[in-house]
Scaffold this active site. Sequence first.
Site, PDB file in Angstrom:
ATOM      1  N   ASN A 195       1.164  -1.135  -0.209  1.00 13.91           N
ATOM      2  CA  ASN A 195       0.403   0.329   0.243  1.00 13.91           C
ATOM      3  C   ASN A 195       0.720   1.025   0.383  1.00 13.91           C
ATOM      4  O   ASN A 195       0.477   2.314  -0.973  1.00 13.91           O
ATOM      5  CB  ASN A 195      -1.183   0.075   1.546  1.00 13.91           C
ATOM      6  CG  ASN A 195      -0.430  -0.783   2.346  1.00 13.91           C
ATOM      7  OD1 ASN A 195       0.576  -0.572   2.813  1.00 13.91           O
ATOM      8  ND2 ASN A 195      -1.117   0.252   3.479  1.00 13.91           N
TER       9      ASN A 195
ATOM     10  N   GLU B   8       7.552   2.503  15.594  1.00 16.82           N
ATOM     11  CA  GLU B   8       8.566   2.615  14.584  1.00 16.82           C
ATOM     12  C   GLU B   8       8.320   4.746  14.485  1.00 16.82           C
ATOM     13  O   GLU B   8       7.528   5.676  14.942  1.00 16.82           O
ATOM     14  CB  GLU B   8       8.333   2.869  12.888  1.00 16.82           C
ATOM     15  CG  GLU B   8       7.664   1.643  13.240  1.00 16.82           C
ATOM     16  CD  GLU B   8       7.560   0.723  11.143  1.00 16.82           C
ATOM     17  OE1 GLU B   8       7.138   1.470  10.873  1.00 16.82           O
ATOM     18  OE2 GLU B   8       8.427   0.488  10.655  1.00 16.82           O
TER      19      GLU B   8
ATOM     20  N   CYS C 240      -3.541   1.412   6.588  1.00 15.03           N
ATOM     21  CA  CYS C 240      -3.781   1.048   8.122  1.00 15.03           C
ATOM     22  C   CYS C 240      -3.945   2.239   8.931  1.00 15.03           C
ATOM     23  O   CYS C 240      -5.022   1.069   9.722  1.00 15.03           O
ATOM     24  CB  CYS C 240      -2.772   0.965   8.797  1.00 15.03           C
ATOM     25  SG  CYS C 240      -0.775   2.238   8.492  1.00 15.03           S
TER      26      CYS C 240
ATOM     27  N   GLU D 239       4.133  -4.023  12.646  1.00 14.23           N
ATOM     28  CA  GLU D 239       3.429  -3.159  11.722  1.00 14.23           C
ATOM     29  C   GLU D 239       1.846  -3.991  11.028  1.00 14.23           C
ATOM     30  O   GLU D 239       1.954  -4.176  11.174  1.00 14.23           O
ATOM     31  CB  GLU D 239       4.271  -1.926  11.709  1.00 14.23           C
ATOM     32  CG  GLU D 239       4.820  -0.866  12.135  1.00 14.23           C
ATOM     33  CD  GLU D 239       4.636  -0.239  13.914  1.00 14.23           C
ATOM     34  OE1 GLU D 239       3.467  -0.070  13.606  1.00 14.23           O
ATOM     35  OE2 GLU D 239       5.421   0.314  14.378  1.00 14.23           O
TER      36      GLU D 239
HETATM   37  P1  NAD Z   1       0.519  -9.353   4.095  1.00  9.71           P
HETATM   38  O1  NAD Z   1       1.121  -9.311   5.936  1.00  9.71           O
HETATM   39  O2  NAD Z   1      -0.132 -10.678   3.191  1.00  9.71           O
HETATM   40  O3  NAD Z   1       2.302  -8.331   3.693  1.00  9.71           O
HETATM   41  C1  NAD Z   1       2.914  -8.267   3.930  1.00  9.71           C
HETATM   42  C2  NAD Z   1       3.698  -8.494   3.137  1.00  9.71           C
HETATM   43  O4  NAD Z   1       4.712  -9.956   4.681  1.00  9.71           O
HETATM   44  C3  NAD Z   1       4.570  -9.013   1.522  1.00  9.71           C
HETATM   45  O5  NAD Z   1       5.586  -8.122   1.670  1.00  9.71           O
HETATM   46  C4  NAD Z   1       4.296 -10.113   2.023  1.00  9.71           C
HETATM   47  O6  NAD Z   1       4.877 -10.936   0.696  1.00  9.71           O
HETATM   48  C5  NAD Z   1       4.840 -10.441   3.476  1.00  9.71           C
HETATM   49  N1  NAD Z   1       4.453 -11.996   3.573  1.00  9.71           N
HETATM   50  C6  NAD Z   1       4.011 -13.076   3.323  1.00  9.71           C
HETATM   51  N2  NAD Z   1       3.988 -14.856   4.593  1.00  9.71           N
HETATM   52  C7  NAD Z   1       4.687 -13.839   5.056  1.00  9.71           C
HETATM   53  C8  NAD Z   1       5.874 -14.742   5.863  1.00  9.71           C
HETATM   54  N3  NAD Z   1       4.650 -16.258   6.397  1.00  9.71           N
HETATM   55  N4  NAD Z   1       6.956 -15.145   6.115  1.00  9.71           N
HETATM   56  C9  NAD Z   1       7.672 -13.709   5.867  1.00  9.71           C
HETATM   57  N5  NAD Z   1       6.289 -12.736   4.996  1.00  9.71           N
HETATM   58  C10 NAD Z   1       5.066 -12.966   4.199  1.00  9.71           C
HETATM   59  O7  NAD Z   1      -0.237  -7.490   4.378  1.00  9.71           O
HETATM   60  P2  NAD Z   1      -0.937  -6.548   2.883  1.00  9.71           P
HETATM   61  O8  NAD Z   1      -2.596  -7.779   2.295  1.00  9.71           O
HETATM   62  O9  NAD Z   1      -0.346  -7.079   1.514  1.00  9.71           O
HETATM   63  O10 NAD Z   1      -0.589  -5.609   3.241  1.00  9.71           O
HETATM   64  C11 NAD Z   1      -2.254  -4.688   3.857  1.00  9.71           C
HETATM   65  C12 NAD Z   1      -1.860  -5.205   5.277  1.00  9.71           C
HETATM   66  O11 NAD Z   1      -0.962  -4.438   5.862  1.00  9.71           O
HETATM   67  C13 NAD Z   1      -3.155  -4.281   6.200  1.00  9.71           C
HETATM   68  O12 NAD Z   1      -3.419  -5.163   7.623  1.00  9.71           O
HETATM   69  C14 NAD Z   1      -2.821  -3.469   6.743  1.00  9.71           C
HETATM   70  O13 NAD Z   1      -3.568  -2.807   7.635  1.00  9.71           O
HETATM   71  C15 NAD Z   1      -1.642  -3.506   7.322  1.00  9.71           C
HETATM   72  N6  NAD Z   1      -0.601  -2.783   7.285  1.00  9.71           N
HETATM   73  C16 NAD Z   1       0.280  -2.218   8.509  1.00  9.71           C
HETATM   74  C17 NAD Z   1       0.560  -0.566   8.653  1.00  9.71           C
HETATM   75  C18 NAD Z   1       1.284  -0.312   9.823  1.00  9.71           C
HETATM   76  O14 NAD Z   1       1.987   0.650  10.116  1.00  9.71           O
HETATM   77  N7  NAD Z   1       0.581  -0.998  10.994  1.00  9.71           N
HETATM   78  C19 NAD Z   1       1.085   0.239   7.671  1.00  9.71           C
HETATM   79  C20 NAD Z   1       0.423  -0.159   6.392  1.00  9.71           C
HETATM   80  C21 NAD Z   1      -0.330  -1.339   6.021  1.00  9.71           C
END
Ligand code: NAD
Length: 485
Positions: free
Chosen positions: A155, A465, A287, A253
């Site tokens: 995102n 962070e 997020c 996060e």
């Molecule tokens: P996701 O958890 O599916 O993926 C995030 C990252 O993790 C990607 O690079 C993915 O390839 C990697 N990943 C997936 N499975 C993994 C594993 N088993 N081991 C290691 N890496 C792995 O998230 P998404 O759907 O791509 O992103 C959206 C989510 O991120 C939402 O829930 C959003 O709220 C959250 N988000 C949180 C913040 C914050 O700062 N709190 C900021 C932005 C987005």
Amino acid sequence: MSTETITAFAGAFIDGREYRNGGDPLPITNPGTGEVFAEVPGGTADDVDAAVNAAARAQVQWSALAVSKRGEILGAAAHHLEANLDELMPLLTREQGKTLRDSRIELTKAVDTLMHYVGLAKTLRGAHTPGLDPGVDGMVLRRPLGVVGAIVPWNFPTTLLCNKLAPALVAGNTVVAKPAGTTPLTTLRFAELLAEGGLPAGVFNVVTGSGSVTGTALVTHPQVRKIAFTGSTPVGEQIMALAAPGMKRVTLELGGSDPMIICDDADLDAAASAASMGRFYNCGQACLAIKRVYVFDAVADQVIEAITAKAKRLKVGRGDVKGSQMGPLHTAAQRDEVAGQVTRTLEQGGTLLAGGRPPEDAELEGGFFYAPTVVADPSHESPMAVEEVFGPALPIWRVTDLDEAIARANASPFGLGSSVWTRDLGRARQAAERIEAGYTWINSRTKVYDELPFGGWKSSGYGKEHGSEAFDYYTETKSVVFGNG
Ligand code: NAD
């Protein structure tokens, strides 16, 4: 597939140069058109190993530099990046979907964050405690962790990366980053530009690929001392478990379902604008997006009407088309998930006031669009109330008073951000004290500042962070006693 598919990307940037990954190709899709426009080889466990080894070698010299020198080098590299933002903007829009304006905002913020920690480089301190015993002094040293793995979602591929990269590098660590499998291109070019700007080889490496292969290999690599992760709560939980052997450090996060409370004494126009901006910015894929609104009964009709009117006015369009205010969702699956959450919510009650379906304009065909959506008074048990909705759909509930609003706000597994609109200082203070979240904005749009620590409570994560606090998560401290023997 388009005949112009770009295949030039090697998939990784290791030890200061492009590196060809050995895994299966990842198709990269333009969310505005639905067309695959590039293919990038995904990383294997061997590719991750090559990156971690390069980072470990580089860390020896990088950590030996004076902290001010590390800041100086990172600052020069960030300036070079800044001079080339015009090249990165269209690439980010093409792979992520966001509008060109939002790509500029994101990339500018990424550079700002790098520069913020360059500025903090000279403030990194330990502590000294004289006279622990007669003639005995204590010192608290701060040491970098070593190689840090940074895993980020799609995102905000560059800002979420820089939140980790900047404090990690200034503190003397080196980094291996894994961007989302659907947004690797900007990050690869980003790494190249930082290297061109003077960041030494191996200090920042990138391996693109899937979470299950590349991500898991990075989390479980024995030489990686810490994983800084941004993403969904379920994957955060998996990473915490994967990192447990050896006590690998983690910051997580994760997801959010941020509540916004609008009291009857608020500046209602400003609050409605903040709600619209907070929910529909980046097509709701943030997020910290405002994901639930609780408005006092007395002003509810007026507020709901104002937010609905704003949602209907938003110009939905491809990110690269001038005048677009809201782009597509990032993938078809993401759009379908949001559409499903809205449909299942409406089955349980509530009134659909705007959107609730993809826009019908012919020029948006093929892209992953969904109209800005507003639902009034859905069930408090519905998906829009209890799940994270990662797209442009806003539920609004009426509440009788602040107590009810805070109780509803806290009735969520998440605790990332929150906001309250009121002119009453007592109410503002109560909200700030009682809402379970890492951030509370009062009469303010939900903007994240580099100066303030940021991180979730409850299922929204662990660790901070931003702020000088971020350094605590990229260093170990050691107590040293100077005796008199
Ligand atoms: P996701 O958890 O599916 O993926 C995030 C990252 O993790 C990607 O690079 C993915 O390839 C990697 N990943 C997936 N499975 C993994 C594993 N088993 N081991 C290691 N890496 C792995 O998230 P998404 O759907 O791509 O992103 C959206 C989510 O991120 C939402 O829930 C959003 O709220 C959250 N988000 C949180 C913040 C914050 O700062 N709190 C900021 C932005 C987005």
